[in-house]
Design an enzyme around this catalytic site. Structure first.
Site, PDB file in Angstrom:
ATOM      1  N   ARG A  50       0.856  -1.197   0.000  1.00  0.00           N
ATOM      2  CA  ARG A  50       0.000   0.000   0.000  1.00  0.00           C
ATOM      3  C   ARG A  50       0.888   1.242   0.000  1.00  0.00           C
ATOM      4  O   ARG A  50       0.639   2.209  -0.699  1.00  0.00           O
ATOM      5  CB  ARG A  50      -0.956   0.006   1.200  1.00  0.00           C
ATOM      6  CG  ARG A  50      -1.639   1.355   1.395  1.00  0.00           C
ATOM      7  CD  ARG A  50      -2.925   1.316   2.228  1.00  0.00           C
ATOM      8  NE  ARG A  50      -2.902   0.410   3.347  1.00  0.00           N
ATOM      9  CZ  ARG A  50      -2.217   0.605   4.485  1.00  0.00           C
ATOM     10  NH1 ARG A  50      -1.475   1.685   4.646  1.00  0.00           N
ATOM     11  NH2 ARG A  50      -2.267  -0.290   5.439  1.00  0.00           N
ATOM     12  N   TYR A 102     -16.577  16.782 -14.924  1.00  0.00           N
ATOM     13  CA  TYR A 102     -17.024  15.376 -14.989  1.00  0.00           C
ATOM     14  C   TYR A 102     -18.116  15.116 -13.943  1.00  0.00           C
ATOM     15  O   TYR A 102     -17.993  15.535 -12.790  1.00  0.00           O
ATOM     16  CB  TYR A 102     -15.813  14.478 -14.738  1.00  0.00           C
ATOM     17  CG  TYR A 102     -16.121  13.003 -14.750  1.00  0.00           C
ATOM     18  CD1 TYR A 102     -16.473  12.355 -15.927  1.00  0.00           C
ATOM     19  CD2 TYR A 102     -16.067  12.255 -13.583  1.00  0.00           C
ATOM     20  CE1 TYR A 102     -16.754  11.004 -15.940  1.00  0.00           C
ATOM     21  CE2 TYR A 102     -16.338  10.899 -13.584  1.00  0.00           C
ATOM     22  CZ  TYR A 102     -16.691  10.282 -14.763  1.00  0.00           C
ATOM     23  OH  TYR A 102     -16.973   8.940 -14.771  1.00  0.00           O
ATOM     24  N   ASP A 174      -7.891  18.609 -14.128  1.00  0.00           N
ATOM     25  CA  ASP A 174      -8.155  17.243 -14.565  1.00  0.00           C
ATOM     26  C   ASP A 174      -7.778  17.188 -16.045  1.00  0.00           C
ATOM     27  O   ASP A 174      -8.477  17.738 -16.896  1.00  0.00           O
ATOM     28  CB  ASP A 174      -9.639  16.919 -14.335  1.00  0.00           C
ATOM     29  CG  ASP A 174     -10.004  15.497 -14.736  1.00  0.00           C
ATOM     30  OD1 ASP A 174      -9.318  14.928 -15.624  1.00  0.00           O
ATOM     31  OD2 ASP A 174     -10.976  14.949 -14.187  1.00  0.00           O
ATOM     32  N   LYS A 199      -8.729   6.266 -19.384  1.00  0.00           N
ATOM     33  CA  LYS A 199      -9.062   6.787 -20.698  1.00  0.00           C
ATOM     34  C   LYS A 199      -7.841   6.692 -21.628  1.00  0.00           C
ATOM     35  O   LYS A 199      -7.401   5.603 -21.909  1.00  0.00           O
ATOM     36  CB  LYS A 199      -9.612   8.204 -20.556  1.00  0.00           C
ATOM     37  CG  LYS A 199     -10.617   8.368 -19.389  1.00  0.00           C
ATOM     38  CD  LYS A 199     -11.897   7.575 -19.553  1.00  0.00           C
ATOM     39  CE  LYS A 199     -12.748   7.511 -18.287  1.00  0.00           C
ATOM     40  NZ  LYS A 199     -13.126   8.780 -17.695  1.00  0.00           N
TER      41      LYS A 199
HETATM   42  C1  LIG Z   1     -13.686   9.127 -16.381  1.00  0.00           C
HETATM   43  C2  LIG Z   1     -13.303  10.427 -15.807  1.00  0.00           C
HETATM   44  C3  LIG Z   1     -13.069  10.577 -14.436  1.00  0.00           C
HETATM   45  C4  LIG Z   1     -13.277   9.428 -13.459  1.00  0.00           C
HETATM   46  O1  LIG Z   1     -12.313   8.452 -13.621  1.00  0.00           O
HETATM   47  P1  LIG Z   1     -12.532   6.878 -13.328  1.00  0.00           P
HETATM   48  O2  LIG Z   1     -11.264   6.271 -13.759  1.00  0.00           O
HETATM   49  O3  LIG Z   1     -13.728   6.455 -14.106  1.00  0.00           O
HETATM   50  O4  LIG Z   1     -12.777   6.770 -11.856  1.00  0.00           O
HETATM   51  C5  LIG Z   1     -12.673  11.813 -13.981  1.00  0.00           C
HETATM   52  N1  LIG Z   1     -12.509  12.857 -14.819  1.00  0.00           N
HETATM   53  C6  LIG Z   1     -12.741  12.748 -16.139  1.00  0.00           C
HETATM   54  C7  LIG Z   1     -12.552  13.939 -17.019  1.00  0.00           C
HETATM   55  C8  LIG Z   1     -13.133  11.541 -16.680  1.00  0.00           C
HETATM   56  O5  LIG Z   1     -13.382  11.442 -17.995  1.00  0.00           O
END
Ligand SMILES: *Cc1c(COP(=O)(O)O)cnc(C)c1O
Length: 385
Positions: A50, A102, A174, A199
């Site tokens: 961890r 998001y 983000d 992504k």
């Molecule tokens: C998908 C997404 C998230 C969340 O991420 P996960 O891996 O699904 O928990 C946060 N910000 C953006 C812009 C996203 O597209």
């Protein structure tokens, strides 16, 4: 002197390259929870997975290098990464979020962090002077996405970072939609970069992961403490998958973007299409700002069909492009933000920020663009009422 100067090489050779024990060119999957210690009170590098794991550490060093930060942290999902960052704040603090953030980020603040007395306000971060008026003494951070989900709204990241610095609060970006290959927010002055690595970084729709990068030692210590204390870490196998995915990020994105530019052109000329949202189109909101702060417009496109087209039929008629949550994988995906990614945002708020029921979001994959466009064209034809 470093052996390379360009990000295309850093994607492949960056961070901790290979294995120090066997000279394997790939970082092994250190599938272990614990490590034997040489003796009581003696120094050791690895203690418990961890706290630290060599496969995860290689990924963390890699993302830090790619984002031009000093420390990276890997989490079990993008939301776990965002949760760790929001755990920096205290009761009474307020976070400003951009209006197209998001849906999961909004839900986390609205339904979880509100239990701890951390509030949020949704603001139009594209308007810097009105944004400045919203910075009260409770506000401790501005969290933005650019381009933002799902209208691909562009925010001036350098301007937001300057504003945050002026008030001694944190700017958090983000960077999921762009990745460090297209945009590096820390270079523009941001304090913290977050990724849903699920992504583009992973890129193959086969892993859920999140990353955080900072370039300040104090923040790095705080995030490391939170990561170890709250424990939402990424496992060794998923860390390996991400390292593997990142190696091809450059070639994948080159193709994603080439396809997306053609798709945006096609949609903006199509008679059935009312609006196209793509930051790479000269007529798009924030086109000039995006051009300044990012390499190009990325590969996400949203659009609206005129009211005489049946959107349910459109989704049903697609054969190649799959209806699915998520984005950034090699395969083209389509989603309906109002009922899928942004369903957790109340109807009234959705209308205010322009997430209409007719909005369609495309994640353009790396298939043949001719096949992608033929599929979209036939689905539009089928949906004409
Ligand atoms: C998908 C997404 C998230 C969340 O991420 P996960 O891996 O699904 O928990 C946060 N910000 C953006 C812009 C996203 O597209």
């Amino acid at each position: 002197m470093s052996a390379y100067n360009n990000i295309e090489s850093a994607l492949i050779h960056g961070g901790i390259y290979g294995d120090e024990y066997t000279k394997a060119v790939n970082v092994p999957i250190y599938q272990t929870s614990t490590y034997e210690q040489s003796g009581l009170g003696e120094e050791f590098r690895w203690e418990y997975s961890r706290t630290g794991n060599p496969t995860r550490a290689a990924l963390e060093a890699l993302i830090a290098e790619l984002e031009h930060g000093t420390a990276g942290f890997a989490f079990a999902s993008g939301m776990a990464a965002i949760t760790a960052v929001l755990s920096l704040f205290h009761t009474g603090d307020r976070i400003i979020i951009s209006s197209n953030v998001y849906g999961g980020t909004f839900r986390l603040l609205d339904k979880v962090f509100n239990h701890f007395g951390i509030s949020y306000s949704i603001e139009d971060t594209t308007d810097i002077s009105s944004l400045e008026k919203k910075i009260t003494k409770e506000v401790k951070a501005i969290l933005v996405e650019s381009p933002a989900n799902p209208l691909l709204t562009v925010t001036d990241l350098a301007a937001v970072s300057r504003l945050a610095a002026k008030y001694d609060i944190l700017s958090i970006v983000d960077n999921t939609f762009m990745t460090p290959y297209l945009q590096r927010p820390l270079e523009l002055g941001a304090d913290i970069v977050i990724h849903s690595a699920t992504k583009y970084l992973g890129g193959h729709s086969d892993v859920v992961a999140g990353l955080v990068v900072v370039n300040d030692d104090k923040l790095a210590k705080q995030i490391a403490f939170i990561q170890n204390s709250t424990g939402g870490v990424l496992g060794p196998f998923d860390s390996f998958l991400l390292i593997r995915g990142i190696k091809t990020l450059g070639v994948r994105l080159d193709r994603h973007v080439e396809n997306a530019e053609k798709a945006a052109e096609f949609l903006s000329r199509h008679k059935a299409v009312k609006n196209v949202y793509y930051p790479g189109l000269p007529e798009a909101q924030g086109y000039e700002i995006n051009k300044r702060q990012a390499k190009n417009g990325g590969a996400m496109i949203s659009f609206e069909l005129y009211e005489n087209y049946d959107i349910k039929k459109f989704f049903k008629s697609l054969k190649l492009v799959a209806l699915a949550e998520s984005l950034g994988g090699v395969e083209s995906l389509v989603c309906h933000p109002a009922s899928m990614t942004h369903a957790s945002i109340p109807y009234e708020v959705r209308q205010q920020v322009g997430i209409t029921d007719g909005l369609i979001r495309l994640s353009i994959g790396i298939e043949s663009i001719d096949d992608i466009l033929a599929d979209i064209a036939q689905a539009i034809e089928e949906s004409e009422g």
